[in-house]
Enzyme design. Structure first.
Site, PDB file in Angstrom:
ATOM      1  CB  CYS A 166      -0.977  -0.014   1.169  1.00 36.95           C
ATOM      2  SG  CYS A 166      -0.201   0.066   2.813  1.00 36.95           S
ATOM      3  CG  HIS A 211      -4.587   0.209   3.876  1.00 40.45           C
ATOM      4  ND1 HIS A 211      -3.727  -0.625   3.206  1.00 40.45           N
ATOM      5  CD2 HIS A 211      -5.551   0.561   2.975  1.00 40.45           C
ATOM      6  CE1 HIS A 211      -4.151  -0.807   1.971  1.00 40.45           C
ATOM      7  NE2 HIS A 211      -5.256  -0.093   1.803  1.00 40.45           N
ATOM      8  CG  HIS A 223      -6.631   0.402  -1.637  1.00 38.63           C
ATOM      9  ND1 HIS A 223      -6.857  -0.228  -0.436  1.00 38.63           N
ATOM     10  CD2 HIS A 223      -7.639  -0.033  -2.454  1.00 38.63           C
ATOM     11  CE1 HIS A 223      -7.950  -0.967  -0.498  1.00 38.63           C
ATOM     12  NE2 HIS A 223      -8.434  -0.873  -1.709  1.00 38.63           N
TER      13      HIS A 223
END
Length: 246
Positions: A166, A211, A223
């Protein structure tokens, strides 16, 4: 004279008794001196009848309904197989093993071909990403990021030819616009200007810094989600903090 007759009678009686005991006819003198025949007989069971009864008993096959044979009547005796049957079974087992080996080999070849295809696709994507000016708007950031859809998630990945995690994905995208981001998601929480009304191109980060992604507008984000997934666009699935960089 009387003594003589008495003696003769006693001897005759004794003789008759002896002869009767062995089943032989006896002849004795009568008391008056005349000869008389005394006959004795004895009844015996015929031998042939006895043998017939024994034969009948020995050949009888009648079995009572509730007879118990100690479990022998329920013994499961396995059937024996001929050599030809054994050979046929061995050939069938060998053919089954060969079929399984061939199926496994075919599956391995398919997996190898798919891996090569994915690698080629990643290389093609990396080489055909449109070049854009180093400086740009939030919409430019989104358009550039959208070109990486389908790149697989790889832990620690920072290169589209190999894969992204990520924070590696956001770092790569913003680096194209001259913006240097820290390597981890938690560290990226500290860059830019925090906003509460996100716009396309804003960096979005979870409150715990686990995240990070890029806001594309309309309540959606792009993402690199997690292992087994690829870079993708999806609806916002939780609350995020937003940081404006462009």
């Amino acid at each position: 004279m009387k003594k003589t007759r008495k003696y003769v009678s006693m001897m005759a009686a004794a003789t008759i008794c002896g002869m009767l005991s062995i089943g032989i006819p006896a002849v004795a003198q009568a008391s008056d001196g005349s000869e008389a025949v005394v006959t004795s007989s004895r009844s015996f069971t015929p031998g042939s009848k006895v043998r017939a009864d024994l034969l009948t008993e020995s050949t009888a096959t009648t079995v009572e309904k509730d007879s118990s044979w100690g479990g022998i009547e329920s013994l499961n005796v396995p059937a024996t197989k001929s050599q030809a049957e054994k050979d046929a079974e061995a050939r069938a087992q060998q053919a089954q093993v060969q079929a399984q080996e061939q199926a496994q080999a075919a599956s391995s070849r398919r997996q190898s071909a798919q891996q090569v295809s994915r690698s080629a696709a990643r290389a093609s994507t990396a080489s055909t990403v449109a070049d854009v000016p180093v400086s740009g708007t939030g919409a430019d950031v989104v358009n550039y990021a959208l070109q990486f859809q389908g790149i697989p998630y790889v832990f620690g990945g920072t290169d589209p030819a190999k894969g992204f995690d990520c924070s590696g994905f956001t770092q790569y995208v913003f680096a194209h616009f001259g913006i240097s981001l820290p390597r981890t998601a938690d560290a990226q929480r500290s860059v830019g200007v925090p906003v509460t009304d996100p716009a396309p191109g804003d960096l979005l980060v979870t409150s715990d810094g686990s995240h990070v992604g890029i806001y594309v507008g309309g309540g959606r984000m792009i993402h690199a989600p997690r292992p087994g997934r690829t870079v993708t666009v999806q609806k916002l699935y939780r609350d995020f903090e937003y940081r404006r960089l462009v």
